[in-house]
Design a protein around this motif. Sequence first.
Motif, PDB file in Angstrom:
ATOM      1  N   ARG A  30      35.427  41.038  45.322  1.00  0.00           N
ATOM      2  CA  ARG A  30      35.779  39.497  46.233  1.00  0.00           C
ATOM      3  C   ARG A  30      36.016  38.958  44.957  1.00  0.00           C
ATOM      4  N   HIS A  31      34.514  38.021  45.019  1.00  0.00           N
ATOM      5  CA  HIS A  31      34.282  37.397  44.038  1.00  0.00           C
ATOM      6  C   HIS A  31      34.394  37.442  42.688  1.00  0.00           C
TER       7      HIS A  31
ATOM      8  N   SER B  57      37.501  39.319  41.460  1.00  0.00           N
ATOM      9  CA  SER B  57      39.233  38.829  40.873  1.00  0.00           C
ATOM     10  C   SER B  57      39.173  37.543  42.227  1.00  0.00           C
ATOM     11  N   LYS B  58      38.394  37.313  43.308  1.00  0.00           N
ATOM     12  CA  LYS B  58      39.154  36.291  43.647  1.00  0.00           C
ATOM     13  C   LYS B  58      38.804  35.060  43.100  1.00  0.00           C
TER      14      LYS B  58
ATOM     15  N   ARG C 238      38.703  34.149  39.959  1.00  0.00           N
ATOM     16  CA  ARG C 238      39.430  34.817  39.144  1.00  0.00           C
ATOM     17  C   ARG C 238      39.551  35.831  37.365  1.00  0.00           C
ATOM     18  N   LYS C 239      38.780  36.424  37.678  1.00  0.00           N
ATOM     19  CA  LYS C 239      38.328  37.342  35.899  1.00  0.00           C
ATOM     20  C   LYS C 239      39.385  38.420  36.251  1.00  0.00           C
ATOM     21  N   ASN C 240      40.146  38.752  34.873  1.00  0.00           N
ATOM     22  CA  ASN C 240      41.534  39.218  34.274  1.00  0.00           C
ATOM     23  C   ASN C 240      40.974  41.022  33.703  1.00  0.00           C
TER      24      ASN C 240
ATOM     25  N   ASP D 297      37.641  41.836  30.567  1.00  0.00           N
ATOM     26  CA  ASP D 297      37.276  40.614  31.012  1.00  0.00           C
ATOM     27  C   ASP D 297      36.482  40.768  30.869  1.00  0.00           C
TER      28      ASP D 297
ATOM     29  N   ASN E  83      41.048  44.637  38.165  1.00  0.00           N
ATOM     30  CA  ASN E  83      39.986  43.366  39.626  1.00  0.00           C
ATOM     31  C   ASN E  83      41.508  43.825  40.343  1.00  0.00           C
TER      32      ASN E  83
ATOM     33  N   PRO F 290      40.874  43.359  44.501  1.00  0.00           N
ATOM     34  CA  PRO F 290      40.134  42.420  44.602  1.00  0.00           C
ATOM     35  C   PRO F 290      38.956  43.258  46.097  1.00  0.00           C
TER      36      PRO F 290
ATOM     37  N   CYS G  69      37.302  46.844  42.541  1.00  0.00           N
ATOM     38  CA  CYS G  69      37.449  46.469  40.657  1.00  0.00           C
ATOM     39  C   CYS G  69      36.387  48.042  40.307  1.00  0.00           C
TER      40      CYS G  69
END
Lengths: 233, 233
Positions: free
Chosen positions: B24-25, B27-28, B31-33, B36, B55, B57, B60
């Motif tokens: 969650r950290h 992705s949300k 906002r890593k893609n 990355d 990614n 949430p 990952c």
Amino acid sequence: MQLFYEPLFDSTAKLIVVNPIESRHISKVLRKNIGDKVFITNGMGLLAEGLIKSNHPKKCEIEVLKIDEKKASKHHLHIAIAPTKANDRFEWFLEKATEIGIQEITPLLCEHSERRTIKLERYEKVLQAAMKQSLNAFLPKLNELTSFSDFITSEYNSTKLIAHCENDAKERLSKVVGDDNLVLIGPEGDFSRSEIDLAVSYGFNPISLSNSRLRTETAGIVACHTVNLIKSI
Amino acid sequence: MQLFYEPLFDSTAKLIVVNPIESRHISKVLRKNIGDKVFITNGMGLLAEGLIKSNHPKKCEIEVLKIDEKKASKHHLHIAIAPTKANDRFEWFLEKATEIGIQEITPLLCEHSERRTIKLERYEKVLQAAMKQSLNAFLPKLNELTSFSDFITSEYNSTKLIAHCENDAKERLSKVVGDDNLVLIGPEGDFSRSEIDLAVSYGFNPISLSNSRLRTETAGIVACHTVNLIKSI
């Protein structure tokens, strides 16, 4: 033993009239009575022992029994440090540095500083509380928020050190501690490259504090404790 | 460089599936893609570098590029310390000790303890956050709240030390640091006389940390930094 702070007395005082803030603390918060024994420091090395003669909440009077003059630290430590974005982290640094031992603190305004204003009066209170809590008779000197370039271009008769995170050649602080130390600690985003270069051109030597990446306030405490420990062994 | 924590991978991993909290950290929050680059530690010395393959949430997936095995500290420090009445002061100790370097922490229940319950899960999160923040690949071991007598009567192959404020004969911690150190730090009201005597009868040597009277959490940090500094010089 409980310690109070009243800056306005000297080593010949027979009666100490305590300022309203501390008088309120003695009289209202701690409910001290006439005849109770208390200790008072002037924050400049004097430690008075006395008996409460009047516990007036705005103007306590203390009859002095004796006054000791504490020896000042043989070494001097001045840390110039960028206040952190989260104010409690900076206040925490002020408290812990005072407990561990520091003589002078300058809040530093850097290129990457996220906090650009400070409440000096509030910080003074943190220092006073920490001095009393740790039973020290010396209050660290707290300077005004100063811009990085104004600060480093002044004259100092100190070992001048800058702690930063760039991969430059650095000495460990523990190897270079002198009797009179001035240590610069940067903000969360570190000093900028041009700040580091300017500091070096003004004679500041780059140092590292740890193998870990330390937060600003942790770096401040580690620097403070390193100097005190090295000077004590 | 940003570091994430996923305990369940080993040095042969080709793909790391990240736990829901860190996913969650990644992705949300950050906002890593996909694609990355990220770094992940298992908290036991492995540091993986990888690319985000998914990614999601809650899950990952990281494709591993390489895994380094970091060297563990050559010395061991275990601090058993009474949690402070104000919880934030204890959490602050946990954070700073992790940043500076510590291997094991035991919250200690003492006669004068004002705090008699703790939230271990919350403390684990503080340790994980501090480990990631300071880019360390080792997560300190956090034990459950243990009563003083249960704790000191166990077997330890360590230099056993107790920091207290009574006027007994004491050595400075800096003079007695060994390779494997166990340091006891008391609550706000200090250890009781009988606790100190019991500890001494079980082979704990009294130490002092400073000439100042330190708060519990400051004493913990000073002990932690003293051991690390002495072992590094």
